[in-house]
Design a protein around this motif. Sequence first.
Motif, PDB file in Angstrom:
ATOM      1  N   ALA A  93       0.839  -1.207   0.000  1.00  0.00           N
ATOM      2  CA  ALA A  93       0.000   0.000   0.000  1.00  0.00           C
ATOM      3  C   ALA A  93       0.870   1.252   0.000  1.00  0.00           C
ATOM      4  CB  ALA A  93      -0.930   0.004   1.209  1.00  0.00           C
ATOM      5  N   ARG A  94       1.929   1.252   0.822  1.00  0.00           N
ATOM      6  CA  ARG A  94       2.854   2.395   0.850  1.00  0.00           C
ATOM      7  C   ARG A  94       3.488   2.613  -0.522  1.00  0.00           C
ATOM      8  NH1 ARG A  94       4.618   0.578   6.160  1.00  0.00           N
ATOM      9  NH2 ARG A  94       3.935   2.128   7.664  1.00  0.00           N
ATOM     10  N   ALA A  95       3.936   1.526  -1.137  1.00  0.00           N
ATOM     11  CA  ALA A  95       4.577   1.629  -2.450  1.00  0.00           C
ATOM     12  C   ALA A  95       3.603   2.177  -3.488  1.00  0.00           C
ATOM     13  CB  ALA A  95       5.126   0.272  -2.885  1.00  0.00           C
ATOM     14  N   SER A  96       2.370   1.697  -3.461  1.00  0.00           N
ATOM     15  CA  SER A  96       1.358   2.183  -4.411  1.00  0.00           C
ATOM     16  C   SER A  96       1.042   3.656  -4.174  1.00  0.00           C
ATOM     17  CB  SER A  96       0.080   1.359  -4.300  1.00  0.00           C
ATOM     18  OG  SER A  96       0.311   0.047  -4.725  1.00  0.00           O
ATOM     19  N   LEU A  97       0.910   4.045  -2.917  1.00  0.00           N
ATOM     20  CA  LEU A  97       0.625   5.450  -2.594  1.00  0.00           C
ATOM     21  C   LEU A  97       1.788   6.365  -2.978  1.00  0.00           C
ATOM     22  CD1 LEU A  97      -1.188   4.972   0.816  1.00  0.00           C
ATOM     23  CD2 LEU A  97      -2.184   5.941  -1.268  1.00  0.00           C
ATOM     24  N   ARG A  98       3.008   5.916  -2.748  1.00  0.00           N
ATOM     25  CA  ARG A  98       4.175   6.724  -3.155  1.00  0.00           C
ATOM     26  C   ARG A  98       4.213   6.884  -4.668  1.00  0.00           C
ATOM     27  NH1 ARG A  98       7.556   3.602   1.067  1.00  0.00           N
ATOM     28  NH2 ARG A  98       7.437   5.002   2.842  1.00  0.00           N
ATOM     29  N   SER A  99       3.894   5.814  -5.384  1.00  0.00           N
ATOM     30  CA  SER A  99       3.855   5.879  -6.837  1.00  0.00           C
ATOM     31  C   SER A  99       2.769   6.851  -7.296  1.00  0.00           C
ATOM     32  CB  SER A  99       3.607   4.483  -7.402  1.00  0.00           C
ATOM     33  OG  SER A  99       3.463   4.526  -8.789  1.00  0.00           O
ATOM     34  N   ALA A 100       1.588   6.761  -6.689  1.00  0.00           N
ATOM     35  CA  ALA A 100       0.493   7.669  -7.041  1.00  0.00           C
ATOM     36  C   ALA A 100       0.869   9.114  -6.749  1.00  0.00           C
ATOM     37  CB  ALA A 100      -0.768   7.284  -6.273  1.00  0.00           C
ATOM     38  N   ARG A 101       1.525   9.343  -5.606  1.00  0.00           N
ATOM     39  CA  ARG A 101       1.945  10.704  -5.255  1.00  0.00           C
ATOM     40  C   ARG A 101       2.942  11.245  -6.271  1.00  0.00           C
ATOM     41  NH1 ARG A 101       4.689  11.543   0.423  1.00  0.00           N
ATOM     42  NH2 ARG A 101       6.208  10.254  -0.629  1.00  0.00           N
ATOM     43  N   GLN A 102       3.875  10.409  -6.715  1.00  0.00           N
ATOM     44  CA  GLN A 102       4.862  10.851  -7.694  1.00  0.00           C
ATOM     45  C   GLN A 102       4.191  11.186  -9.026  1.00  0.00           C
ATOM     46  OE1 GLN A 102       7.954  11.625  -6.903  1.00  0.00           O
ATOM     47  NE2 GLN A 102       8.156  12.434  -8.952  1.00  0.00           N
ATOM     48  N   ILE A 103       3.239  10.376  -9.434  1.00  0.00           N
ATOM     49  CA  ILE A 103       2.504  10.654 -10.681  1.00  0.00           C
ATOM     50  C   ILE A 103       1.767  11.984 -10.565  1.00  0.00           C
ATOM     51  CG2 ILE A 103       0.550   9.896 -12.092  1.00  0.00           C
ATOM     52  CD1 ILE A 103       1.483   6.983 -11.447  1.00  0.00           C
ATOM     53  N   LEU A 104       1.120  12.220  -9.426  1.00  0.00           N
ATOM     54  CA  LEU A 104       0.409  13.483  -9.218  1.00  0.00           C
ATOM     55  C   LEU A 104       1.361  14.673  -9.214  1.00  0.00           C
ATOM     56  CD1 LEU A 104      -2.171  12.311  -6.565  1.00  0.00           C
ATOM     57  CD2 LEU A 104      -2.710  13.278  -8.808  1.00  0.00           C
ATOM     58  N   ILE A 105       2.507  14.514  -8.573  1.00  0.00           N
ATOM     59  CA  ILE A 105       3.497  15.596  -8.544  1.00  0.00           C
ATOM     60  C   ILE A 105       3.941  15.934  -9.968  1.00  0.00           C
ATOM     61  CG2 ILE A 105       5.903  16.120  -7.906  1.00  0.00           C
ATOM     62  CD1 ILE A 105       5.316  14.626  -5.241  1.00  0.00           C
ATOM     63  N   GLU A 106       4.178  14.906 -10.778  1.00  0.00           N
ATOM     64  CA  GLU A 106       4.594  15.142 -12.161  1.00  0.00           C
ATOM     65  C   GLU A 106       3.482  15.803 -12.970  1.00  0.00           C
ATOM     66  OE1 GLU A 106       5.957  11.345 -13.538  1.00  0.00           O
ATOM     67  OE2 GLU A 106       7.600  11.309 -12.090  1.00  0.00           O
ATOM     68  N   GLU A 107       2.224  15.395 -12.750  1.00  0.00           N
ATOM     69  CA  GLU A 107       1.106  16.030 -13.455  1.00  0.00           C
ATOM     70  C   GLU A 107       0.960  17.491 -13.048  1.00  0.00           C
ATOM     71  OE1 GLU A 107      -2.736  14.214 -13.965  1.00  0.00           O
ATOM     72  OE2 GLU A 107      -1.866  12.228 -13.652  1.00  0.00           O
ATOM     73  N   ILE A 108       1.105  17.773 -11.773  1.00  0.00           N
ATOM     74  CA  ILE A 108       1.006  19.156 -11.286  1.00  0.00           C
ATOM     75  C   ILE A 108       2.131  19.993 -11.871  1.00  0.00           C
ATOM     76  CG2 ILE A 108       1.220  20.598  -9.217  1.00  0.00           C
ATOM     77  CD1 ILE A 108      -0.315  18.303  -7.733  1.00  0.00           C
ATOM     78  N   ARG A 109       3.336  19.430 -11.888  1.00  0.00           N
ATOM     79  CA  ARG A 109       4.495  20.150 -12.423  1.00  0.00           C
ATOM     80  C   ARG A 109       4.328  20.456 -13.909  1.00  0.00           C
ATOM     81  NH1 ARG A 109       8.906  16.820 -10.891  1.00  0.00           N
ATOM     82  NH2 ARG A 109       8.736  17.822  -8.873  1.00  0.00           N
ATOM     83  N   ALA A 110       3.702  19.529 -14.651  1.00  0.00           N
ATOM     84  CA  ALA A 110       3.544  19.696 -16.093  1.00  0.00           C
ATOM     85  C   ALA A 110       2.273  20.455 -16.464  1.00  0.00           C
ATOM     86  CB  ALA A 110       3.525  18.319 -16.764  1.00  0.00           C
TER      87      ALA A 110
END
Length: 79
Positions: free
Chosen positions: A12-29
Motif C-alpha cells: 500500500a505504501r509503495a502504491s501510494l508513493r507511486s500515485a503521489r509521484q505521478i500526481l506531482i509530475e502532473e502538477i508540475r507539467a
Amino acid sequence: MSTSIETAIAEARASLRSARQILIEEIRAYPTPISGCDAQFNHLLALRRRVSDALDALDAEVFVPTPRTPSPQAGVESR
C-alpha cells in the motif's frame, strides 16, 4: 496465497508513493497560467493531499484505549 499484514501495508505504501509521484509530475507539467478557480488543477492538488494523508495515516502511531489506559497520558494502572 496468504499475504501478511506487513506485506500488504508495504505494498500500500509503495502504491501510494507511486500515485503521489505521478500526481506531482502532473502538477508540475500543468500548463500555466493557473487561476485560483481552475477545477482540474485544484482536483490534482486535492488528490495529492489525500494520498499524502493516507501515507501519514499508515505511518502514524495509533493509540487504542483499554480500560487500564483511558488516555495516552494516563500510563499503566497497577492494582
